[in-house]
Design a protein around this motif. Structure first.
Motif, PDB file in Angstrom:
ATOM      1  N   LEU A   1      54.909  33.060  18.959  1.00 60.70           N
ATOM      2  CA  LEU A   1      55.858  33.041  17.852  1.00 60.70           C
ATOM      3  C   LEU A   1      56.552  31.683  17.712  1.00 60.70           C
ATOM      4  O   LEU A   1      56.584  31.103  16.612  1.00 60.70           O
ATOM      5  N   PHE A   2      57.100  31.172  18.801  1.00 59.13           N
ATOM      6  CA  PHE A   2      57.779  29.872  18.734  1.00 59.13           C
ATOM      7  C   PHE A   2      56.819  28.737  18.386  1.00 59.13           C
ATOM      8  O   PHE A   2      57.118  27.933  17.492  1.00 59.13           O
TER       9      PHE A   2
ATOM     10  N   GLN B   1      54.031  28.904  16.741  1.00 55.06           N
ATOM     11  CA  GLN B   1      53.612  29.082  15.359  1.00 55.06           C
ATOM     12  C   GLN B   1      54.705  28.644  14.402  1.00 55.06           C
ATOM     13  O   GLN B   1      54.427  27.988  13.376  1.00 55.06           O
ATOM     14  N   SER B   2      55.947  28.986  14.718  1.00 50.71           N
ATOM     15  CA  SER B   2      57.063  28.576  13.852  1.00 50.71           C
ATOM     16  C   SER B   2      57.226  27.056  13.848  1.00 50.71           C
ATOM     17  O   SER B   2      57.429  26.443  12.788  1.00 50.71           O
TER      18      SER B   2
ATOM     19  N   THR C   1      54.434  25.475  11.876  1.00 49.04           N
ATOM     20  CA  THR C   1      54.633  25.648  10.435  1.00 49.04           C
ATOM     21  C   THR C   1      55.677  24.678   9.909  1.00 49.04           C
ATOM     22  O   THR C   1      55.506  24.083   8.836  1.00 49.04           O
ATOM     23  N   MET C   2      56.769  24.504  10.649  1.00 47.56           N
ATOM     24  CA  MET C   2      57.813  23.563  10.210  1.00 47.56           C
ATOM     25  C   MET C   2      57.315  22.121  10.240  1.00 47.56           C
ATOM     26  O   MET C   2      57.674  21.310   9.372  1.00 47.56           O
TER      27      MET C   2
ATOM     28  N   LEU D   1      52.881  29.091   5.491  1.00 42.28           N
ATOM     29  CA  LEU D   1      54.173  29.775   5.369  1.00 42.28           C
ATOM     30  C   LEU D   1      54.021  31.096   4.624  1.00 42.28           C
ATOM     31  O   LEU D   1      54.548  32.132   5.057  1.00 42.28           O
TER      32      LEU D   1
ATOM     33  N   THR E   1      52.203  33.616   6.856  1.00 39.07           N
ATOM     34  CA  THR E   1      53.051  34.140   7.933  1.00 39.07           C
ATOM     35  C   THR E   1      54.051  35.154   7.409  1.00 39.07           C
ATOM     36  O   THR E   1      54.200  36.256   7.967  1.00 39.07           O
ATOM     37  N   VAL E   2      54.751  34.817   6.318  1.00 38.04           N
ATOM     38  CA  VAL E   2      55.790  35.701   5.776  1.00 38.04           C
ATOM     39  C   VAL E   2      55.185  36.990   5.246  1.00 38.04           C
ATOM     40  O   VAL E   2      55.682  38.091   5.517  1.00 38.04           O
TER      41      VAL E   2
END
Length: 235
Positions: A124-125, A127-128, A131-132, A158, A161-162
Protein backbone atom coordinates in the motif's frame (compact mmCIF):
# COMPACT_ATOMS: atom_id res chain seq x y z
CA UNK A 1 27.68 -34.76 -22.67
CA UNK A 2 26.80 -38.37 -23.52
CA UNK A 3 25.11 -40.80 -21.18
CA UNK A 4 28.37 -42.72 -20.77
CA UNK A 5 30.05 -39.65 -19.26
CA UNK A 6 27.41 -39.22 -16.54
CA UNK A 7 27.79 -40.48 -13.01
CA UNK A 8 25.44 -43.12 -11.67
CA UNK A 9 23.51 -40.58 -9.55
CA UNK A 10 23.05 -38.21 -12.50
CA UNK A 11 21.94 -41.07 -14.73
CA UNK A 12 19.38 -42.25 -12.18
CA UNK A 13 18.11 -38.68 -11.82
CA UNK A 14 17.69 -38.29 -15.57
CA UNK A 15 15.87 -41.62 -15.88
CA UNK A 16 13.52 -40.76 -13.01
CA UNK A 17 12.89 -37.34 -14.54
CA UNK A 18 12.06 -38.99 -17.87
CA UNK A 19 9.67 -41.46 -16.24
CA UNK A 20 7.89 -38.84 -14.13
CA UNK A 21 7.58 -36.53 -17.13
CA UNK A 22 5.83 -39.27 -19.10
CA UNK A 23 3.57 -40.06 -16.14
CA UNK A 24 2.55 -36.41 -15.82
CA UNK A 25 1.90 -36.21 -19.56
CA UNK A 26 -0.34 -39.25 -19.20
CA UNK A 27 -2.98 -36.90 -17.78
CA UNK A 28 -3.66 -35.92 -21.40
CA UNK A 29 -5.42 -39.27 -21.72
CA UNK A 30 -7.46 -38.55 -18.60
CA UNK A 31 -7.11 -39.02 -14.87
CA UNK A 32 -5.36 -42.33 -14.19
CA UNK A 33 -3.60 -44.13 -11.30
CA UNK A 34 -0.12 -43.44 -12.70
CA UNK A 35 -0.73 -39.69 -12.75
CA UNK A 36 -2.15 -39.75 -9.21
CA UNK A 37 0.84 -41.79 -8.05
CA UNK A 38 3.18 -39.17 -9.49
CA UNK A 39 1.30 -36.34 -7.80
CA UNK A 40 1.39 -38.18 -4.47
CA UNK A 41 5.14 -38.68 -4.83
CA UNK A 42 5.68 -35.01 -5.61
CA UNK A 43 3.57 -33.93 -2.62
CA UNK A 44 5.37 -36.38 -0.34
CA UNK A 45 8.81 -35.20 -1.48
CA UNK A 46 7.80 -31.56 -1.06
CA UNK A 47 6.40 -32.24 2.44
CA UNK A 48 9.53 -34.15 3.43
CA UNK A 49 11.78 -31.37 2.14
CA UNK A 50 9.73 -28.74 3.98
CA UNK A 51 9.95 -30.81 7.16
CA UNK A 52 13.74 -31.13 6.90
CA UNK A 53 14.10 -27.39 6.29
CA UNK A 54 11.87 -26.65 9.28
CA UNK A 55 13.88 -28.96 11.52
CA UNK A 56 17.34 -27.70 10.55
CA UNK A 57 16.51 -24.00 10.06
CA UNK A 58 13.86 -23.44 12.73
CA UNK A 59 13.50 -26.14 15.38
CA UNK A 60 17.16 -26.98 16.00
CA UNK A 61 18.70 -23.46 15.97
CA UNK A 62 15.76 -21.65 17.61
CA UNK A 63 14.30 -24.23 19.97
CA UNK A 64 16.62 -27.14 20.77
CA UNK A 65 20.03 -25.45 20.75
CA UNK A 66 18.99 -22.53 23.05
CA UNK A 67 17.85 -25.04 25.67
CA UNK A 68 21.42 -26.29 26.09
CA UNK A 69 23.67 -23.39 25.09
CA UNK A 70 21.79 -20.18 25.97
CA UNK A 71 21.60 -18.33 29.28
CA UNK A 72 18.75 -18.68 31.75
CA UNK A 73 16.67 -15.85 30.30
CA UNK A 74 16.73 -17.28 26.79
CA UNK A 75 15.90 -20.72 28.13
CA UNK A 76 12.81 -19.35 29.85
CA UNK A 77 11.74 -17.66 26.61
CA UNK A 78 12.25 -20.93 24.77
CA UNK A 79 9.78 -22.64 27.08
CA UNK A 80 6.97 -20.49 25.62
CA UNK A 81 7.01 -22.02 22.10
CA UNK A 82 7.53 -25.48 23.63
CA UNK A 83 4.43 -25.03 25.77
CA UNK A 84 2.40 -23.75 22.81
CA UNK A 85 3.57 -26.72 20.73
CA UNK A 86 2.46 -29.16 23.42
CA UNK A 87 -0.91 -27.44 23.64
CA UNK A 88 -1.24 -27.68 19.87
CA UNK A 89 -0.91 -31.46 20.13
CA UNK A 90 -4.13 -31.40 22.14
CA UNK A 91 -6.00 -30.82 18.84
CA UNK A 92 -5.46 -34.53 18.15
CA UNK A 93 -7.95 -35.41 20.88
CA UNK A 94 -11.61 -34.38 20.50
CA UNK A 95 -11.95 -33.96 24.27
CA UNK A 96 -8.87 -31.71 24.56
CA UNK A 97 -9.37 -29.86 21.27
CA UNK A 98 -10.45 -26.66 23.06
CA UNK A 99 -7.07 -26.48 24.79
CA UNK A 100 -5.41 -26.46 21.38
CA UNK A 101 -7.36 -23.33 20.45
CA UNK A 102 -4.89 -21.24 22.47
CA UNK A 103 -1.86 -21.81 20.18
CA UNK A 104 -4.14 -21.73 17.13
CA UNK A 105 -5.41 -18.29 18.16
CA UNK A 106 -1.80 -17.15 18.57
CA UNK A 107 -0.84 -18.52 15.15
CA UNK A 108 -3.83 -16.92 13.43
CA UNK A 109 -3.27 -13.58 15.17
CA UNK A 110 0.45 -13.52 14.40
CA UNK A 111 -0.16 -14.58 10.80
CA UNK A 112 -2.86 -11.95 10.29
CA UNK A 113 -0.66 -9.24 11.80
CA UNK A 114 2.26 -10.23 9.57
CA UNK A 115 0.03 -10.35 6.48
CA UNK A 116 -1.60 -6.98 7.17
CA UNK A 117 1.70 -5.36 8.08
CA UNK A 118 3.35 -6.75 4.97
CA UNK A 119 0.47 -5.57 2.79
CA UNK A 120 0.49 -2.05 4.22
CA UNK A 121 4.26 -1.59 4.32
CA UNK A 122 5.18 -3.65 1.27
CA UNK A 123 2.27 -2.86 -1.07
CA UNK A 124 0.00 0.00 0.00
CA UNK A 125 2.67 2.55 0.96
CA UNK A 126 4.99 1.82 -2.01
CA UNK A 127 2.00 1.93 -4.38
CA UNK A 128 0.89 5.27 -2.96
CA UNK A 129 4.41 6.73 -3.13
CA UNK A 130 4.90 5.45 -6.68
CA UNK A 131 1.56 7.00 -7.73
CA UNK A 132 2.50 10.36 -6.20
CA UNK A 133 5.92 10.27 -7.86
CA UNK A 134 4.23 10.03 -11.25
CA UNK A 135 2.88 13.55 -10.70
CA UNK A 136 6.33 14.95 -9.88
CA UNK A 137 6.65 16.73 -13.22
CA UNK A 138 9.70 18.71 -12.11
CA UNK A 139 11.66 15.50 -11.47
CA UNK A 140 10.46 14.11 -14.80
CA UNK A 141 11.66 17.25 -16.60
CA UNK A 142 15.08 16.98 -14.95
CA UNK A 143 15.30 13.29 -15.91
CA UNK A 144 14.42 14.04 -19.52
CA UNK A 145 11.12 12.13 -19.40
CA UNK A 146 8.18 13.27 -21.49
CA UNK A 147 6.03 15.24 -19.05
CA UNK A 148 2.77 14.66 -20.94
CA UNK A 149 3.25 10.90 -21.11
CA UNK A 150 4.14 10.68 -17.41
CA UNK A 151 1.14 12.81 -16.45
CA UNK A 152 -1.17 10.51 -18.44
CA UNK A 153 0.43 7.46 -16.77
CA UNK A 154 -0.14 9.05 -13.38
CA UNK A 155 -3.80 9.76 -14.13
CA UNK A 156 -4.39 6.19 -15.33
CA UNK A 157 -2.71 4.71 -12.24
CA UNK A 158 -4.61 7.05 -9.92
CA UNK A 159 -7.97 6.30 -11.54
CA UNK A 160 -7.25 2.56 -11.50
CA UNK A 161 -6.29 2.62 -7.81
CA UNK A 162 -9.29 4.70 -6.68
CA UNK A 163 -11.87 2.85 -8.75
CA UNK A 164 -10.50 -0.57 -7.75
CA UNK A 165 -10.79 0.38 -4.08
CA UNK A 166 -14.34 1.64 -4.78
CA UNK A 167 -15.20 -1.75 -6.28
CA UNK A 168 -14.50 -3.42 -2.91
CA UNK A 169 -16.39 -0.78 -0.93
CA UNK A 170 -19.33 -2.28 0.94
CA UNK A 171 -20.54 0.80 2.83
CA UNK A 172 -24.26 1.60 2.73
CA UNK A 173 -26.45 4.48 3.77
CA UNK A 174 -29.95 4.06 5.18
CA UNK A 175 -32.99 5.38 3.38
CA UNK A 176 -36.03 6.64 5.25
CA UNK A 177 -37.67 3.22 4.90
CA UNK A 178 -34.56 1.68 6.52
CA UNK A 179 -33.62 -0.27 3.40
CA UNK A 180 -29.85 -0.15 2.86
CA UNK A 181 -28.74 1.32 -0.44
CA UNK A 182 -25.29 1.84 -1.88
CA UNK A 183 -24.44 5.30 -3.09
CA UNK A 184 -24.76 5.56 -6.85
CA UNK A 185 -21.47 7.32 -7.48
CA UNK A 186 -19.58 4.57 -5.65
CA UNK A 187 -21.29 1.99 -7.85
CA UNK A 188 -20.18 3.96 -10.90
CA UNK A 189 -16.58 4.03 -9.72
CA UNK A 190 -16.83 0.32 -8.93
CA UNK A 191 -17.90 -0.42 -12.49
CA UNK A 192 -14.81 1.37 -13.78
CA UNK A 193 -12.70 -0.48 -11.23
CA UNK A 194 -14.06 -3.81 -12.47
CA UNK A 195 -12.51 -3.03 -15.86
CA UNK A 196 -9.08 -2.54 -14.27
CA UNK A 197 -9.54 -5.74 -12.24
CA UNK A 198 -10.43 -7.67 -15.39
CA UNK A 199 -7.34 -6.31 -17.15
CA UNK A 200 -5.15 -7.27 -14.17
CA UNK A 201 -6.56 -10.80 -14.11
CA UNK A 202 -6.05 -11.07 -17.86
CA UNK A 203 -2.42 -10.08 -17.51
CA UNK A 204 -1.91 -12.56 -14.68
CA UNK A 205 -3.54 -15.35 -16.69
CA UNK A 206 -1.37 -14.52 -19.69
CA UNK A 207 1.72 -14.70 -17.46
CA UNK A 208 0.69 -18.05 -16.00
CA UNK A 209 -0.13 -19.37 -19.47
CA UNK A 210 3.24 -18.22 -20.84
CA UNK A 211 5.05 -19.81 -17.88
CA UNK A 212 3.16 -23.06 -18.43
CA UNK A 213 4.11 -23.09 -22.10
CA UNK A 214 7.73 -22.44 -21.18
CA UNK A 215 7.69 -25.37 -18.75
CA UNK A 216 6.03 -27.57 -21.38
CA UNK A 217 8.64 -26.70 -24.00
CA UNK A 218 11.43 -27.32 -21.50
CA UNK A 219 10.03 -30.77 -20.65
CA UNK A 220 9.66 -31.64 -24.35
CA UNK A 221 13.27 -30.63 -24.98
CA UNK A 222 14.26 -32.81 -22.02
CA UNK A 223 12.48 -35.80 -23.55
CA UNK A 224 14.11 -35.19 -26.92
CA UNK A 225 17.58 -34.83 -25.39
CA UNK A 226 17.07 -38.03 -23.42
CA UNK A 227 15.83 -40.10 -26.35
CA UNK A 228 18.22 -38.74 -28.99
CA UNK A 229 21.37 -40.65 -27.84
CA UNK A 230 19.28 -43.81 -27.38
CA UNK A 231 17.80 -43.66 -30.87
CA UNK A 232 20.98 -42.61 -32.68
CA UNK A 233 22.38 -46.19 -32.88
CA UNK A 234 19.13 -47.35 -34.50
CA UNK A 235 19.43 -44.86 -37.37
Amino acid sequence: MSLGELSLADLIGIILGFIFTLLVFSYILGDNPLFRLTIHIFIGVAAGYAGIVAIYNVLLPRLIVPLFSADRGERLLTLVPILLSLLLLAKLSPRLARVGNIPMAYLVGAGAAAAIGGTVIGTLFPQSIATMNLFDLQAAREAGINIGAQFIDGVVVLVGTVTTLAYFHFGVRSRPDRQPQRQGWIDGLGQVGSVFIAIAFGVLFAGVYASSLTALVQRLYFLVDFLKPLLMPLS
